[in-house]
Scaffold this motif. Structure first.
Motif, mmCIF file in Angstrom:
data_model
loop_
_atom_site.group_PDB
_atom_site.id
_atom_site.type_symbol
_atom_site.label_atom_id
_atom_site.label_comp_id
_atom_site.label_asym_id
_atom_site.label_seq_id
_atom_site.Cartn_x
_atom_site.Cartn_y
_atom_site.Cartn_z
ATOM 1 N N ASN A 1 3.057 0.744 -9.850
ATOM 2 C CA ASN A 1 2.113 1.317 -9.166
ATOM 3 C C ASN A 1 0.657 1.096 -10.067
ATOM 4 O O ASN A 1 0.629 1.448 -11.070
ATOM 5 C CB ASN A 1 2.041 2.728 -8.872
ATOM 6 C CG ASN A 1 1.069 3.301 -7.945
ATOM 7 O OD1 ASN A 1 -0.036 3.567 -8.343
ATOM 8 N ND2 ASN A 1 1.433 3.192 -6.609
ATOM 9 N N VAL B 1 -11.954 1.736 -4.213
ATOM 10 C CA VAL B 1 -10.698 2.467 -5.306
ATOM 11 C C VAL B 1 -9.460 1.919 -4.187
ATOM 12 O O VAL B 1 -9.250 2.357 -2.970
ATOM 13 C CB VAL B 1 -10.875 3.869 -5.478
ATOM 14 C CG1 VAL B 1 -9.750 4.291 -6.156
ATOM 15 C CG2 VAL B 1 -11.948 4.035 -6.135
ATOM 16 N N THR B 2 -8.465 1.202 -4.876
ATOM 17 C CA THR B 2 -7.327 1.149 -4.078
ATOM 18 C C THR B 2 -6.128 1.633 -5.066
ATOM 19 O O THR B 2 -6.199 1.512 -6.225
ATOM 20 C CB THR B 2 -6.956 -0.658 -4.016
ATOM 21 O OG1 THR B 2 -7.291 -1.249 -5.096
ATOM 22 C CG2 THR B 2 -8.147 -0.984 -2.964
ATOM 23 N N ASN B 3 -5.243 1.903 -4.419
ATOM 24 C CA ASN B 3 -3.845 2.349 -5.098
ATOM 25 C C ASN B 3 -2.664 1.472 -4.400
ATOM 26 O O ASN B 3 -2.272 1.912 -3.185
ATOM 27 C CB ASN B 3 -3.585 3.951 -4.806
ATOM 28 C CG ASN B 3 -2.502 4.401 -5.688
ATOM 29 O OD1 ASN B 3 -1.329 3.760 -5.823
ATOM 30 N ND2 ASN B 3 -2.364 5.587 -6.171
ATOM 31 N N ASN B 4 -2.155 0.617 -5.038
ATOM 32 C CA ASN B 4 -1.037 -0.065 -4.569
ATOM 33 C C ASN B 4 0.078 -0.431 -5.303
ATOM 34 O O ASN B 4 -0.057 0.083 -6.680
ATOM 35 C CB ASN B 4 -1.624 -1.564 -4.234
ATOM 36 C CG ASN B 4 -2.736 -1.422 -3.186
ATOM 37 O OD1 ASN B 4 -2.451 -0.934 -2.013
ATOM 38 N ND2 ASN B 4 -3.681 -2.395 -3.492
ATOM 39 N N SER C 1 -12.595 5.331 0.492
ATOM 40 C CA SER C 1 -13.422 4.483 -0.391
ATOM 41 C C SER C 1 -14.305 3.337 0.188
ATOM 42 O O SER C 1 -15.280 2.794 -0.447
ATOM 43 C CB SER C 1 -12.398 3.911 -1.550
ATOM 44 O OG SER C 1 -13.153 3.271 -2.545
ATOM 45 N N THR D 1 0.934 -1.238 0.043
ATOM 46 C CA THR D 1 0.077 0.035 0.002
ATOM 47 C C THR D 1 0.985 1.179 0.056
ATOM 48 O O THR D 1 1.893 1.389 0.720
ATOM 49 C CB THR D 1 -0.989 -0.055 1.247
ATOM 50 O OG1 THR D 1 -1.605 -1.107 1.397
ATOM 51 C CG2 THR D 1 -2.095 1.084 1.251
ATOM 52 N N THR D 2 0.568 2.217 -0.935
ATOM 53 C CA THR D 2 1.252 3.460 -0.718
ATOM 54 C C THR D 2 0.690 4.419 0.198
ATOM 55 O O THR D 2 -0.366 4.204 0.659
ATOM 56 C CB THR D 2 1.038 4.039 -2.383
ATOM 57 O OG1 THR D 2 -0.233 4.396 -2.526
ATOM 58 C CG2 THR D 2 1.743 3.260 -3.265
ATOM 59 N N GLY E 1 -7.877 4.287 0.027
ATOM 60 C CA GLY E 1 -8.670 2.885 0.339
ATOM 61 C C GLY E 1 -9.678 2.896 1.320
ATOM 62 O O GLY E 1 -10.736 2.463 1.264
ATOM 63 N N GLY F 1 -2.601 5.855 -1.017
ATOM 64 C CA GLY F 1 -3.274 4.669 -1.392
ATOM 65 C C GLY F 1 -4.144 4.094 -0.179
ATOM 66 O O GLY F 1 -5.192 3.661 -0.171
ATOM 67 N N THR G 1 -3.643 1.530 -9.803
ATOM 68 C CA THR G 1 -4.951 1.870 -9.081
ATOM 69 C C THR G 1 -6.016 1.404 -9.616
ATOM 70 O O THR G 1 -6.331 1.058 -10.853
ATOM 71 C CB THR G 1 -5.051 3.522 -9.459
ATOM 72 O OG1 THR G 1 -3.923 4.089 -9.019
ATOM 73 C CG2 THR G 1 -6.451 3.899 -8.543
ATOM 74 N N LYS G 2 -6.956 0.469 -8.813
ATOM 75 C CA LYS G 2 -7.999 -0.122 -9.198
ATOM 76 C C LYS G 2 -9.327 0.209 -8.789
ATOM 77 O O LYS G 2 -9.223 0.701 -7.382
ATOM 78 C CB LYS G 2 -7.712 -1.849 -8.755
ATOM 79 C CG LYS G 2 -6.545 -2.140 -9.482
ATOM 80 C CD LYS G 2 -6.358 -3.736 -9.155
ATOM 81 C CE LYS G 2 -4.957 -4.043 -9.522
ATOM 82 N NZ LYS G 2 -4.531 -5.290 -9.126
#
Length: 177
Positions: free
Chosen positions: A123, A97-100, A83, A72-73, A80, A76, A125-126
């Motif tokens: 990186n 929404v995730t940012n990893n 979200s 995980t950033t 997360g 993020g 983002t999903k």
């Protein structure tokens, strides 16, 4: 004129399949991965240095272990959490929404001891439904496409690895090739 001919011959040699044969080839290697993908295995096996790799070399002292993890950033983690709260309060209508960072690690081990390790990071983002289940050992399409791009980088990195060159030389000294 003679030097020109020599230079042309050198250029042709470097572009020929013989130049690829001059690359260091590892002895038989057992392939172990947390990514369940025949596509990744086949692309790795197609590289000249790993042509003797096999999934069924059980008991082989030399192993290539390919693993991945998501880290995980800083941004993020906050995104997360927010979200997830919004998705939960909307009963799953809004996506999570995730940012990893996807960290892919290639490890070459000899008798369980780490010989060399190479990691690559990208990186992602999903946005996905909170009820979706991607599967335990699968990556999504974009992540898998990036993983496939690391194979050529890994093949180049192991060609320049001094510990690996020493291992190959020692193996060839005792067992020939």
């Amino acid at each position: 004129m003679k030097t020109m001919t020599s230079m042309m011959l050198a250029v042709l040699l470097l572009a020929s399949p013989l130049a690829q044969a001059l690359e260091q080839t590892l002895p038989a290697v057992l392939y172990i991965s947390t990514i369940d993908s025949d596509e990744l295995y086949n692309k790795l096996k197609a590289t000249p240095s790993l042509k003797l790799m096999d999934k069924e070399n059980v008991g082989n002292p030399l192993r290539l272990v390919v693993t991945y993890k998501y880290e995980t950033t800083a941004g993020g983690e906050a995104a997360g959490f927010t979200s997830a709260l919004l998705a939960g309060s909307s009963l799953g209508i809004l996506p999570v929404v995730t940012n990893n960072d996807l960290v892919l690690t290639y490890e070459l081990r000899v008798h369980g001891e780490l010989l060399t390790s190479v990691s690559y990071r990208e990186n992602f983002t999903k946005a996905q439904n909170m009820y979706s289940n991607q599967g335990l050992y699968t990556l999504d399409k974009d992540s898998m496409a990036w993983v496939m791009t690391t194979v050529d980088k890994f093949a180049a990195d192991i060609q320049s690895n001094t510990e690996l060159k020493q291992l190959i030389e020692e193996y060839n000294y005792y067992f020939g090739q």
